[in-house]
Write a protein that holds these residues in place. Structure first.
Motif, PDB file in Angstrom:
ATOM      1  N   LEU A  36     -64.586   3.081  -2.473  1.00  0.00           N
ATOM      2  CA  LEU A  36     -64.790   4.435  -2.993  1.00  0.00           C
ATOM      3  C   LEU A  36     -66.266   4.808  -2.966  1.00  0.00           C
ATOM      4  O   LEU A  36     -66.627   5.959  -2.689  1.00  0.00           O
ATOM      5  CB  LEU A  36     -64.237   4.537  -4.415  1.00  0.00           C
ATOM      6  N   GLN A  37     -67.118   3.831  -3.240  1.00  0.00           N
ATOM      7  CA  GLN A  37     -68.557   4.069  -3.200  1.00  0.00           C
ATOM      8  C   GLN A  37     -69.024   4.385  -1.792  1.00  0.00           C
ATOM      9  O   GLN A  37     -69.895   5.256  -1.588  1.00  0.00           O
ATOM     10  CB  GLN A  37     -69.272   2.822  -3.724  1.00  0.00           C
ATOM     11  N   THR A  38     -68.432   3.723  -0.808  1.00  0.00           N
ATOM     12  CA  THR A  38     -68.767   3.999   0.596  1.00  0.00           C
ATOM     13  C   THR A  38     -68.412   5.430   0.968  1.00  0.00           C
ATOM     14  O   THR A  38     -69.210   6.143   1.593  1.00  0.00           O
ATOM     15  CB  THR A  38     -68.020   3.018   1.513  1.00  0.00           C
ATOM     16  N   VAL A  39     -67.204   5.862   0.586  1.00  0.00           N
ATOM     17  CA  VAL A  39     -66.769   7.230   0.886  1.00  0.00           C
ATOM     18  C   VAL A  39     -67.642   8.234   0.141  1.00  0.00           C
ATOM     19  O   VAL A  39     -68.042   9.268   0.695  1.00  0.00           O
ATOM     20  CB  VAL A  39     -65.284   7.408   0.520  1.00  0.00           C
ATOM     21  N   GLU A  40     -67.964   7.933  -1.118  1.00  0.00           N
ATOM     22  CA  GLU A  40     -68.776   8.849  -1.922  1.00  0.00           C
ATOM     23  C   GLU A  40     -70.180   9.009  -1.338  1.00  0.00           C
ATOM     24  O   GLU A  40     -70.670  10.143  -1.167  1.00  0.00           O
ATOM     25  CB  GLU A  40     -68.873   8.322  -3.354  1.00  0.00           C
ATOM     26  N   ILE A  41     -70.825   7.891  -1.022  1.00  0.00           N
ATOM     27  CA  ILE A  41     -72.182   7.961  -0.464  1.00  0.00           C
ATOM     28  C   ILE A  41     -72.176   8.705   0.867  1.00  0.00           C
ATOM     29  O   ILE A  41     -73.042   9.548   1.130  1.00  0.00           O
ATOM     30  CB  ILE A  41     -72.762   6.542  -0.309  1.00  0.00           C
ATOM     31  N   SER A  42     -71.177   8.408   1.705  1.00  0.00           N
ATOM     32  CA  SER A  42     -71.093   9.062   3.020  1.00  0.00           C
ATOM     33  C   SER A  42     -70.869  10.558   2.865  1.00  0.00           C
ATOM     34  O   SER A  42     -71.479  11.372   3.574  1.00  0.00           O
ATOM     35  CB  SER A  42     -69.977   8.435   3.848  1.00  0.00           C
ATOM     36  N   ALA A  43     -69.979  10.947   1.934  1.00  0.00           N
ATOM     37  CA  ALA A  43     -69.667  12.364   1.740  1.00  0.00           C
ATOM     38  C   ALA A  43     -70.874  13.130   1.201  1.00  0.00           C
ATOM     39  O   ALA A  43     -71.184  14.236   1.666  1.00  0.00           O
ATOM     40  CB  ALA A  43     -68.481  12.507   0.795  1.00  0.00           C
ATOM     41  N   ILE A  44     -71.567  12.552   0.223  1.00  0.00           N
ATOM     42  CA  ILE A  44     -72.720  13.242  -0.354  1.00  0.00           C
ATOM     43  C   ILE A  44     -73.850  13.350   0.670  1.00  0.00           C
ATOM     44  O   ILE A  44     -74.492  14.403   0.799  1.00  0.00           O
ATOM     45  CB  ILE A  44     -73.194  12.511  -1.624  1.00  0.00           C
ATOM     46  N   ALA A  45     -74.115  12.273   1.414  1.00  0.00           N
ATOM     47  CA  ALA A  45     -75.152  12.325   2.451  1.00  0.00           C
ATOM     48  C   ALA A  45     -74.809  13.369   3.507  1.00  0.00           C
ATOM     49  O   ALA A  45     -75.685  14.116   3.970  1.00  0.00           O
ATOM     50  CB  ALA A  45     -75.319  10.946   3.091  1.00  0.00           C
ATOM     51  N   THR A  46     -73.529  13.457   3.894  1.00  0.00           N
ATOM     52  CA  THR A  46     -73.097  14.461   4.872  1.00  0.00           C
ATOM     53  C   THR A  46     -73.265  15.866   4.333  1.00  0.00           C
ATOM     54  O   THR A  46     -73.720  16.769   5.046  1.00  0.00           O
ATOM     55  CB  THR A  46     -71.633  14.218   5.258  1.00  0.00           C
ATOM     56  N   ALA A  47     -72.900  16.076   3.052  1.00  0.00           N
ATOM     57  CA  ALA A  47     -73.046  17.403   2.444  1.00  0.00           C
ATOM     58  C   ALA A  47     -74.511  17.826   2.392  1.00  0.00           C
ATOM     59  O   ALA A  47     -74.842  18.990   2.676  1.00  0.00           O
ATOM     60  CB  ALA A  47     -72.439  17.394   1.036  1.00  0.00           C
ATOM     61  N   ILE A  48     -75.400  16.898   2.039  1.00  0.00           N
ATOM     62  CA  ILE A  48     -76.829  17.220   2.003  1.00  0.00           C
ATOM     63  C   ILE A  48     -77.327  17.585   3.402  1.00  0.00           C
ATOM     64  O   ILE A  48     -78.091  18.547   3.578  1.00  0.00           O
ATOM     65  CB  ILE A  48     -77.632  16.041   1.424  1.00  0.00           C
ATOM     66  N   CYS A  49     -76.894  16.814   4.414  1.00  0.00           N
ATOM     67  CA  CYS A  49     -77.288  17.114   5.798  1.00  0.00           C
ATOM     68  C   CYS A  49     -76.820  18.497   6.215  1.00  0.00           C
ATOM     69  O   CYS A  49     -77.556  19.240   6.886  1.00  0.00           O
ATOM     70  CB  CYS A  49     -76.722  16.059   6.745  1.00  0.00           C
ATOM     71  N   LEU A  50     -75.603  18.872   5.827  1.00  0.00           N
ATOM     72  CA  LEU A  50     -75.071  20.185   6.194  1.00  0.00           C
ATOM     73  C   LEU A  50     -75.820  21.306   5.475  1.00  0.00           C
ATOM     74  O   LEU A  50     -76.165  22.327   6.083  1.00  0.00           O
ATOM     75  CB  LEU A  50     -73.580  20.254   5.859  1.00  0.00           C
ATOM     76  N   ILE A  51     -76.098  21.115   4.179  1.00  0.00           N
ATOM     77  CA  ILE A  51     -76.791  22.140   3.401  1.00  0.00           C
ATOM     78  C   ILE A  51     -78.202  22.381   3.958  1.00  0.00           C
ATOM     79  O   ILE A  51     -78.670  23.528   4.024  1.00  0.00           O
ATOM     80  CB  ILE A  51     -76.856  21.726   1.917  1.00  0.00           C
ATOM     81  N   ILE A  52     -78.871  21.319   4.358  1.00  0.00           N
ATOM     82  CA  ILE A  52     -80.223  21.459   4.917  1.00  0.00           C
ATOM     83  C   ILE A  52     -80.164  21.833   6.397  1.00  0.00           C
ATOM     84  O   ILE A  52     -80.943  22.663   6.880  1.00  0.00           O
ATOM     85  CB  ILE A  52     -81.019  20.156   4.736  1.00  0.00           C
TER      86      ILE A  52
END
Length: 592
Positions: free
Chosen positions: A62-78
């Motif tokens: 779950l931590q792997t999915v969470e870290i990947s999802a948050i990093a992806t969201a930050i990349c998309l927002i920026i």
């Protein structure tokens, strides 16, 4: 022999060498890995149950999915507004901005991770600066935590989000936005109603690419995160190094792979979002939809006169938002480029320090750490090994990848899509899964821990880069030139060598450079398949970072940071020469 020669002339025969390497080193082992996870021949799900019955495993997953999802969201927002501003910039400025994004993309991920260790460490740039200013009395804990992991991952993945978005946005007809504005739409309304929906293919492809790659991240979380920030790839790599039960390793790998495949299956097959939609079959849904459409048409009629008055009022009115929006856009571009480039500049400057430790800015200038690199056999020996492997990978991947790209250009579109997806599999699924499957494949071949085995392992991903780049070059190639050559009694091979090859040479050289970069920077797969016999430069750097922060690493990271500039110079020189040759060819008929 004649049959083989005939097969080699067919499109599928050209693709076969690349498929053969993929099948032997990765395809068969991945099937074998799946059977291992099921305890074949006694088929059971014991290994999966054992994984899921451990709360620690579930937490890491779950931590792997969470870290990947948050990093992806930050990349998309920026990344989205950055890509939009780059596309909207004038042509010359746009080229400069794209180059500034490409340079970090080509830079070693390990070197970029090391730069954040230097910046965020207890004695790093930020803490030293705050201590000197007097804002803090002891170093801040800004490394070895989740935030540091996000900073490092986003820094590595942001170019991979920006570049697909730029590619899609540049293909959008800007006159559509102007048409919307001419009909009274505000800039924000025109953007959300016209531009944003057309850019969704770039959003989907960039998001999928970043998320799937983040799932397999191993180096950055291990270097910047704490014990509580481990990802599943770290767990799998530790199992392999400890010679753990291969059934458990296979189950862990396929659980991670299943997440990636599920996402690619749902979103990756149709980026337009229209394929696979089922028509409304419920009568109640049709009635509600009809009522909503009628209500929408009524409101549109009532608003027509208001829109006409507003358009007339604003037609010759100066925009009050343009000045501030331009300032905000410039600030965003400056901040993003600072974030992407500054860590690398810090490492380059610190590598010239004359002290026995790293400091910024250096109190004195010295080349001692470069001399240390050149005088230490373990360092320059590892670099020479990486160069040898990179050259071999570049030659092999360029040869079979170019043949495969040429063969793919001659098959029908549906088969081309399927074969391309197969060839790109090693670079579209989590890298740790590729590493485990390759480990098993090299065990089958008896090449584990050998330089030849490492070359084959690196070639898997390098072929994908060559196929993509050469295929893009072939997409602009006029096939009528080949047919004209063959109409003048040239054999197919002669037509390819004398006509096709010179025109696609820039793509081939670009593919070869990307293959070399891929091999020279590879550390995850190498750490699994090299054993203790093959030490590459990235592997040596990773071992040094984990066990001792030797300032020599700063010199090595600086050299790896400057390499992309050399690659871009070579690519530009190749493109310029090709462009000059094409102009000369075009001028011959005009002169006649």
């Amino acid at each position: 022999m004649n049959a083989l020669q005939k097969l080699g002339r067919t499109p599928f025969g050209l693709i076969m060498p690349a498929l053969a390497i993929l099948l032997v080193v990765f395809g068969v082992p991945i099937v074998q890995l799946f059977l291992e996870s099921l305890d074949a021949p006694a088929i059971s799900i014991t290994n999966y149950q054992a994984f899921l019955n451990q709360p620690a495993n579930i937490r890491v997953l779950l931590q792997t999915v969470e870290i990947s999802a948050i990093a992806t969201a930050i990349c998309l927002i920026i990344g989205y507004p950055t890509a939009y501003l780059i596309v909207a910039a004038p042509k010359r400025l746009r080229i400069v901005l794209i180059v500034l994004v490409v340079i970090p993309y080509l830079t070693s991920g390990l070197a970029r991770t090391y730069s954040w260790i230097v910046i965020l460490g207890d004695s790093g740039l930020i803490n030293n600066l705050l201590l000197k200013v007097g804002l803090i009395s002891s170093p801040l804990p800004i490394i070895y935590n989740r935030m540091a992991v996000y900073v490092g991952m986003v820094h590595i993945m942001l170019p991979m989000m920006i570049l697909p978005l730029i590619s899609v946005m540049m293909g959008i007809d800007k006159s559509l936005m102007a048409a919307a504005r001419s009909m009274g739409a505000r800039p924000g309304t025109a953007f959300w109603r016209v531009f944003f929906p057309l850019s969704m293919p770039g959003v989907r492809s960039g998001t999928l690419l970043v998320f799937v790659i983040c799932l397999g991240f191993y180096i950055t979380p291990a270097a910047l995160g704490g014990l509580g920030d481990a990802m599943l790839s770290t767990f799998i790599a530790s199992q392999v190094s400890a010679a753990f039960s291969f059934g458990s390793i296979a189950a862990s790998s396929f659980i991670l792979l299943a997440i990636a495949i599920a996402l690619l299956s749902m979103f990756g097959l149709d980026l337009s979002g229209t394929q696979g939609r089922k028509p409304q079959s419920l009568k109640s849904s049709q009635i509600r939809l009809d009522l909503l459409n009628r209500l929408k048409r009524l409101l549109n009629k009532l608003a027509t006169s208001y829109r006409a008055r507003r358009w007339t009022a604003h037609l010759h009115k100066a925009s009050s938002e343009g000045h501030w929006s331009k300032i905000a856009g410039v600030v965003l571009l400056v901040l993003v480029n600072f974030y992407l480039l500054f860590p690398e500049l810090v490492v380059i400057i610190m590598s010239f320090s004359d002290k026995s430790f790293l400091e910024f800015p250096p109190s004195g200038f010295s080349l001692q750490w470069y001399r240390s690199f050149l005088s230490d056999p373990t360092w320059y020996g590892s670099a020479w090994t990486s160069v040898q492997i990179g050259v071999a990978v570049s030659i092999l991947a360029t040869l079979v990848g170019t043949l495969a790209a040429y063969g793919l250009s001659r098959v029908r579109s549906d088969l081309r899509t399927l074969l391309t997806m197969i060839l790109l599999t090693p670079i579209t699924i989590p890298i740790i899964v590729v590493g485990v499957a390759t480990y098993l494949g090299l065990v089958n071949l008896g090449l584990l821990g050998s330089q030849t085995g490492v070359v084959l392992a690196h070639t898997l991903g390098a072929i994908g880069y060559v196929v993509v780049i050469v295929s893009a070059t072939l997409a602009n190639f006029d096939r009528r030139l080949e047919r004209a050559a063959m109409s003048m009694r040239a054999r197919p091979m002669q037509a390819f060598v004398r006509v096709t090859l010179p025109l696609i040479r820039p793509g081939i050289i670009g593919g070869a450079l990307f293959a070399f970069i891929h091999s020279f920077d590879e550390v995850v797969v190498t750490s699994l398949v090299s054993g203790f016999a093959v030490s590459t430069l990235p592997l040596k750097m990773w071992q040094n970072i984990r066990h001792e922060i030797d300032p020599t690493v700063a010199a090595v990271a600086s050299l790896l940071t400057l390499l992309p500039v050399l690659w871009l110079v070579i690519l530009y020189a190749t493109w310029w020469r090709s462009r000059a040759q094409s102009k000369d060819v075009a001028a011959v008929p005009a002169a006649g």
